[in-house]
Design a protein around this motif. Structure first.
Motif, PDB file in Angstrom:
ATOM      1  N   LEU A  60       0.820  -1.207   0.000  1.00 29.47           N
ATOM      2  CA  LEU A  60       0.000   0.000   0.000  1.00 29.47           C
ATOM      3  C   LEU A  60       0.857   1.262   0.000  1.00 29.47           C
ATOM      4  O   LEU A  60       0.439   2.307  -0.490  1.00 29.47           O
ATOM      5  CB  LEU A  60      -0.930  -0.008   1.217  1.00 29.47           C
ATOM      6  N   GLU A  63       1.809   3.657  -3.352  1.00 26.19           N
ATOM      7  CA  GLU A  63       0.893   4.550  -4.071  1.00 26.19           C
ATOM      8  C   GLU A  63       1.558   5.846  -4.530  1.00 26.19           C
ATOM      9  O   GLU A  63       1.394   6.276  -5.664  1.00 26.19           O
ATOM     10  CB  GLU A  63      -0.325   4.861  -3.200  1.00 26.19           C
ATOM     11  N   SER A  64       2.320   6.474  -3.659  1.00 26.01           N
ATOM     12  CA  SER A  64       2.954   7.744  -4.034  1.00 26.01           C
ATOM     13  C   SER A  64       3.998   7.538  -5.118  1.00 26.01           C
ATOM     14  O   SER A  64       4.159   8.386  -6.009  1.00 26.01           O
ATOM     15  CB  SER A  64       3.591   8.404  -2.805  1.00 26.01           C
ATOM     16  N   LEU A  66       3.974   5.198  -7.466  1.00 24.28           N
ATOM     17  CA  LEU A  66       3.273   4.954  -8.722  1.00 24.28           C
ATOM     18  C   LEU A  66       2.795   6.266  -9.345  1.00 24.28           C
ATOM     19  O   LEU A  66       2.801   6.441 -10.566  1.00 24.28           O
ATOM     20  CB  LEU A  66       2.079   4.022  -8.492  1.00 24.28           C
ATOM     21  N   TYR A  67       2.400   7.191  -8.495  1.00 24.27           N
ATOM     22  CA  TYR A  67       1.918   8.490  -8.964  1.00 24.27           C
ATOM     23  C   TYR A  67       3.013   9.253  -9.709  1.00 24.27           C
ATOM     24  O   TYR A  67       2.725  10.056 -10.616  1.00 24.27           O
ATOM     25  CB  TYR A  67       1.413   9.313  -7.775  1.00 24.27           C
ATOM     26  N   LEU A 112      -4.018  -0.950  -6.830  1.00 29.27           N
ATOM     27  CA  LEU A 112      -3.252   0.290  -6.828  1.00 29.27           C
ATOM     28  C   LEU A 112      -2.936   0.790  -8.233  1.00 29.27           C
ATOM     29  O   LEU A 112      -2.935   1.988  -8.500  1.00 29.27           O
ATOM     30  CB  LEU A 112      -1.937   0.091  -6.065  1.00 29.27           C
ATOM     31  N   TYR A 116      -4.216   4.082 -12.923  1.00 30.29           N
ATOM     32  CA  TYR A 116      -3.254   4.689 -13.840  1.00 30.29           C
ATOM     33  C   TYR A 116      -3.308   4.049 -15.228  1.00 30.29           C
ATOM     34  O   TYR A 116      -2.494   4.374 -16.094  1.00 30.29           O
ATOM     35  CB  TYR A 116      -1.835   4.559 -13.276  1.00 30.29           C
TER      36      TYR A 116
END
Length: 250
Positions: A60, A63-64, A66-67, A112, A116
């Motif tokens: 988890l 997430e940042s 992947l952004y 997650l 995207y």
């Protein structure tokens, strides 16, 4: 031009076995790879995100990261654990870790990544023929792989209207260190066929490119899986020899 050329692909399990060969082949075909795992992989064309797939919080926490990626065109989940043996002798900790790595991790990671993705992207899972046939002495492993197949099937139907393809590839036994001495003895005693890693990777990439929702690698295993779906008692009878062989080995 290769189907994978220019695509940014997230890949788990790239430190060895099928995943490592998959990474090499995708790089050869012009893909940019983002590996996910505990050990960094230093190679041209490869970016690495550190994550422990056996820990939900670690997954988890991606997430940042992947952004920050330019985009995500594909996710190929190869990482997995296998433990063969008498079910009652396997520790609760080992069973929980195997279920976490083989089923919970790809489920959470896919959740997650999907925001995207858009039309033309793909998700691919490397499962196992044991996700079709509940094999003696592979109870928990089979359970995790049955679950992965179910995830792939259901998610594929859900994402089809969005133009995102979901592929499930089910190899039979593969010649990797995952199969220890006892597992190899069991396969030999039961007459199981073991494929080499490059053959499996070639078949998997071909299936992804063709957009096949499900592929079983191995002709006789494909027939056996279909038979198990309609006539499980016949398969149970056929596996009695394997059950006896396992008692002597495990």
């Amino acid at each position: 031009m290769s189907y994978f050329s220019g695509k940014i692909i997230l890949l788990t399990g790239a430190s060895g076995g099928i995943g490592k060969e998959m990474m090499y082949k995708l790089l050869e075909q012009g893909a940019k790879i983002v590996t996910l795992g505990r050990s960094p992989i230093v190679r041209d064309g490869v970016e690495h995100l550190t994550v422990d797939l056996s820990q939900e919080n670690s997954i988890l926490g991606l997430e940042s990261a992947l952004y920050e990626l330019e985009r995500i065109d594909g996710l190929i989940h190869v990482a997995g654990l296998q433990q063969a043996g008498v079910f009652m002798k396997q520790s609760p900790e080992a069973l929980a870790t195997m279920m976490q790595t083989n089923l919970i991790a790809p489920t959470l990671l896919t959740r997650l990544v999907l925001p995207y993705m858009s039309k033309g992207c793909f998700v691919a899972y490397i499962g196992s023929v044991f996700g079709h046939i509940g094999f003696p002495y592979y109870a928990a492993y089979s359970a995790s792989k049955f679950g992965l197949r179910g995830l792939s099937e259901a998610l594929g139907r859900e994402l089809e209207p969005l133009g995102i393809q979901v592929c499930h590839i089910a190899p039979r036994a593969v010649n990797t260190p995952m199969n220890d001495e006892k597992a190899r003895a069991f396969m030999k005693a039961t007459g199981s066929t073991m494929d080499e890693v490059p053959e499996v990777v070639q078949a998997a990439l071909k299936a992804i490119e063709a957009g096949k929702p499900h592929t079983i690698i191995g002709g006789s295993e494909r027939i056996f899986a279909r038979l198990n779906g309609g006539f499980p008692k016949v398969v149970s009878k056929a596996l009695r020899k394997a059950t006896q062989a396992g008692r002597d080995i495990f």
